[in-house]
Write a protein that holds these residues in place. Structure first.
Motif, PDB file in Angstrom:
ATOM      1  N   GLU A 195     -20.949 -17.087   1.469  1.00 53.04           N
ATOM      2  CA  GLU A 195     -20.841 -16.499   2.810  1.00 53.04           C
ATOM      3  C   GLU A 195     -21.446 -15.102   2.854  1.00 53.04           C
ATOM      4  O   GLU A 195     -22.055 -14.710   3.856  1.00 53.04           O
ATOM      5  N   SER A 196     -21.297 -14.361   1.767  1.00 51.74           N
ATOM      6  CA  SER A 196     -21.802 -12.986   1.743  1.00 51.74           C
ATOM      7  C   SER A 196     -23.314 -12.926   1.869  1.00 51.74           C
ATOM      8  O   SER A 196     -23.860 -11.951   2.379  1.00 51.74           O
ATOM      9  N   SER A 197     -24.014 -13.985   1.413  1.00 48.22           N
ATOM     10  CA  SER A 197     -25.477 -13.996   1.510  1.00 48.22           C
ATOM     11  C   SER A 197     -25.948 -14.132   2.952  1.00 48.22           C
ATOM     12  O   SER A 197     -27.062 -13.724   3.293  1.00 48.22           O
ATOM     13  N   LEU A 198     -25.095 -14.714   3.800  1.00 49.84           N
ATOM     14  CA  LEU A 198     -25.420 -14.865   5.225  1.00 49.84           C
ATOM     15  C   LEU A 198     -24.735 -13.825   6.095  1.00 49.84           C
ATOM     16  O   LEU A 198     -25.134 -13.613   7.244  1.00 49.84           O
ATOM     17  N   ASP A 222     -12.774 -14.005   6.285  1.00 48.64           N
ATOM     18  CA  ASP A 222     -13.510 -13.190   5.316  1.00 48.64           C
ATOM     19  C   ASP A 222     -14.887 -13.813   5.060  1.00 48.64           C
ATOM     20  O   ASP A 222     -15.211 -14.882   5.590  1.00 48.64           O
ATOM     21  N   THR A 223     -15.679 -13.144   4.240  1.00 51.11           N
ATOM     22  CA  THR A 223     -17.007 -13.672   3.893  1.00 51.11           C
ATOM     23  C   THR A 223     -17.175 -13.669   2.373  1.00 51.11           C
ATOM     24  O   THR A 223     -18.230 -13.328   1.849  1.00 51.11           O
ATOM     25  N   SER A 224     -16.118 -14.076   1.665  1.00 52.30           N
ATOM     26  CA  SER A 224     -16.133 -14.043   0.203  1.00 52.30           C
ATOM     27  C   SER A 224     -16.174 -15.428  -0.434  1.00 52.30           C
ATOM     28  O   SER A 224     -16.146 -15.543  -1.662  1.00 52.30           O
ATOM     29  N   ASP A 225     -16.264 -16.485   0.369  1.00 53.03           N
ATOM     30  CA  ASP A 225     -16.172 -17.848  -0.159  1.00 53.03           C
ATOM     31  C   ASP A 225     -17.546 -18.474  -0.412  1.00 53.03           C
ATOM     32  O   ASP A 225     -18.567 -18.030   0.115  1.00 53.03           O
TER      33      ASP A 225
END
Length: 223
Positions: free
Chosen positions: A113-116, A125-128
């Motif tokens: 998720e963090s890459s997007l 969150d955006t850690s998965d």
């Protein structure tokens, strides 16, 4: 030319539909296979078993094959060679490197998720790392919203995508997926493309990459 290629130890060969995909050490072969004026790359090719023909794809990456395509990681994005059109398509779809699995016209993969910069499973969150798939016929990405684990790569067979999920990464607080009273395990789940459902098998595993064929899922478990 039907000489056996000098295969790379970096990426294992893969086989489907009478074709074997592999990567070749240019240095071992002693030739620049992708035309970039050096001999330091691992270049993709495939061997057609019926015709005994070797085809150089002139690309670098980690390959996976189905009867329809050869998909390969090219860093942040992935590409594929379509046997029907004899063309290489660069998707510009971000994925976790090496997480590709392919069957017929679908490519399953993980996305961080963090890459997007996007919350793909709606947990705030955006850690998965989320299981998604690319439909080659539609040229479209579909999000399953299912959490996996960075190095637990999905496997696809037909309309079933099998993957391993760490209980600790489900939602914000984790979830006991196998009902043993903790959130410490890795559990086998699968996504049904036809129904859009995530199915929890409740089976604990030590495998990071299960195997699947038809209606069977195989994995390792501690006694």
């Amino acid at each position: 030319n039907s000489r056996s290629p000098i295969s790379s130890a970096l990426f294992a060969p893969d086989i489907s539909g009478g074709k074997i995909v592999y990567s070749v050490f240019e240095s071992g072969a002693g030739i620049d296979l992708n035309g970039d004026n050096d001999t330091i790359d691992d270049v993709l090719g495939y061997f057609d078993i019926p015709s005994r023909k070797i085809v150089n794809l002139r690309r670098v990456g980690a390959p996976f094959i189905s009867n329809r395509v050869i998909a390969f990681s090219t860093g942040t994005y992935f590409s594929y060679f379509d046997f029907q059109t004899q063309q290489i398509i660069d998707t510009q779809v971000k994925h976790a490197y090496g997480s590709l699995a392919v069957d017929n016209d679908k490519i399953a993969f993980l996305t961080g998720e963090s890459s997007l910069g996007e919350d793909l499973n709606g947990d705030g969150d955006t850690s998965d790392y989320i299981v998604r798939y690319y439909d080659i016929t539609l040229k479209q990405v579909f999000n399953t919203s299912a959490e996996s684990t960075r190095y637990a790569y999905p496997i696809i067979a037909g309309n079933i995508i099998v993957f391993v999920t760490s209980e600790a990464v489900v939602g914000l607080a984790g979830e006991d997926l196998n009902g043993d009273g903790d959130k410490l395990d890795n559990v086998v789940r699968y996504y049904n493309i036809s129904t859009g459902n995530i199915v929890n098998t409740r089976a604990e595993t030590i495998s990071t990459v299960p195997a699947t064929s038809r209606n069977i899922i195989a994995f390792l478990t501690y006694e």
